[in-house]
Design an enzyme around this catalytic site. Sequence first.
Site, mmCIF file in Angstrom:
data_model
loop_
_atom_site.group_PDB
_atom_site.id
_atom_site.type_symbol
_atom_site.label_atom_id
_atom_site.label_comp_id
_atom_site.label_asym_id
_atom_site.label_seq_id
_atom_site.Cartn_x
_atom_site.Cartn_y
_atom_site.Cartn_z
ATOM 1 N N LYS A 53 0.841 -1.213 0.000
ATOM 2 C CA LYS A 53 0.000 0.000 0.000
ATOM 3 C C LYS A 53 0.869 1.253 0.000
ATOM 4 O O LYS A 53 0.640 2.195 -0.759
ATOM 5 C CB LYS A 53 -0.932 -0.023 1.222
ATOM 6 C CG LYS A 53 -2.013 -1.098 1.132
ATOM 7 C CD LYS A 53 -2.760 -1.332 2.441
ATOM 8 C CE LYS A 53 -3.730 -2.504 2.294
ATOM 9 N NZ LYS A 53 -4.467 -2.820 3.526
ATOM 10 N N GLN A 97 -5.215 -1.506 9.892
ATOM 11 C CA GLN A 97 -4.987 -2.815 9.271
ATOM 12 C C GLN A 97 -5.599 -3.921 10.138
ATOM 13 O O GLN A 97 -5.368 -3.973 11.351
ATOM 14 C CB GLN A 97 -3.487 -3.054 9.060
ATOM 15 C CG GLN A 97 -3.152 -4.307 8.285
ATOM 16 C CD GLN A 97 -3.620 -4.275 6.819
ATOM 17 O OE1 GLN A 97 -3.679 -3.232 6.190
ATOM 18 N NE2 GLN A 97 -3.962 -5.436 6.294
ATOM 19 N N ASP A 120 -11.151 2.672 3.882
ATOM 20 C CA ASP A 120 -11.425 1.231 3.808
ATOM 21 C C ASP A 120 -12.927 0.956 3.704
ATOM 22 O O ASP A 120 -13.328 -0.165 3.402
ATOM 23 C CB ASP A 120 -10.904 0.537 5.080
ATOM 24 C CG ASP A 120 -9.693 -0.336 4.809
ATOM 25 O OD1 ASP A 120 -9.494 -0.739 3.652
ATOM 26 O OD2 ASP A 120 -8.957 -0.614 5.776
HETATM 27 N N1 GUN Z 1 -6.986 -7.064 6.144
HETATM 28 C C1 GUN Z 1 -7.312 -7.820 5.072
HETATM 29 N N2 GUN Z 1 -7.895 -7.061 4.125
HETATM 30 C C2 GUN Z 1 -7.931 -5.812 4.605
HETATM 31 C C3 GUN Z 1 -8.406 -4.578 4.074
HETATM 32 O O1 GUN Z 1 -8.924 -4.456 2.959
HETATM 33 N N3 GUN Z 1 -8.257 -3.504 4.886
HETATM 34 C C4 GUN Z 1 -7.705 -3.589 6.119
HETATM 35 N N4 GUN Z 1 -7.646 -2.477 6.835
HETATM 36 N N5 GUN Z 1 -7.263 -4.700 6.635
HETATM 37 C C5 GUN Z 1 -7.369 -5.805 5.863
#
Ligand code: GUN
Length: 280
Positions: A53, A97, A120
């Site tokens: 990211k 996350q 998100d």
């Molecule tokens: N863990 C697995 N997929 C995601 C996601 O799309 N966003 C976040 N914040 N954590 C994750």
Amino acid sequence: MTAQRIDGKALAEQVLAECAAKVQDLGRRGVRPGLAVILVGDNPASRAYIGNKVKACGRVGVHSQVHEFAAGTPQAEVIARVRALNADPAIHGILVQLPLPAGLDEAAILAEVAASKDVDGFHVINRGDLLGGHTRFPPCTPAGMMRMLEHAGVDLGGKHAVVVGRSNTVGKPMALLLLGRNATVTICTSKTVDLASHTRRADVLVVAVGRPGLVTGDMIKPGAIVLDVGINRTAEGRLVGDVDFASAEQVAGHITPVPGGVGPMTVAMLVVNTIEAAAG
Ligand code: GUN
């Protein structure tokens, strides 16, 4: 027949190129999009995703920062950081996350993220908006898959879509996005009895359970579009999805590989949402 591969890596590159142009436009207005990522604990997969990211942000000119906390950090400390980021004008997107370590209340922490910075799409307001059929920040993995379907030229109206997996991050929001495009949607779980009887009826099959080899070629309708969200590491260290690719590609019309399928699109859509948040 061998299925056509939907190249998520190439499509993500296209999306990121569009993002770079938008970041330049915003720059002319004196705005530099900023993303803050919160990582609690030391989950190696989470660390790898965050690395991707941050790299994608850097490539298109989005500022990013990672806020790391040890696994035993008290919830109040994490929430205090979220609140500080909510108030920081240089930060337009905040991502916590997941999964969070045991002992932290995921819902309580996600509820602290300002809805306007919730790139998100996990805040209750954005989830509610998604249920209502419109949302500014669709969750990144489902949004990426919708973009893939669009790219493949799929008209979802009247199609039967089967989503295997009912997670809050992927399965549930994906089902809602498909429903919003007039697909007939079936949601299955890892506990569904006779899973194959459902998957065999799918024109569009989304698999997001986290179990390698869950779906095999004999469970797929000939010509179906198969989107594999699974990212599993085999004992030999290879990355594989939830779909047995070798048998599935003999039957499907289109299929996403792992790696190089849905994963890169998730990252690209996070950048899209961060730019959307910055554009105001
Ligand atoms: N863990 C697995 N997929 C995601 C996601 O799309 N966003 C976040 N914040 N954590 C994750």
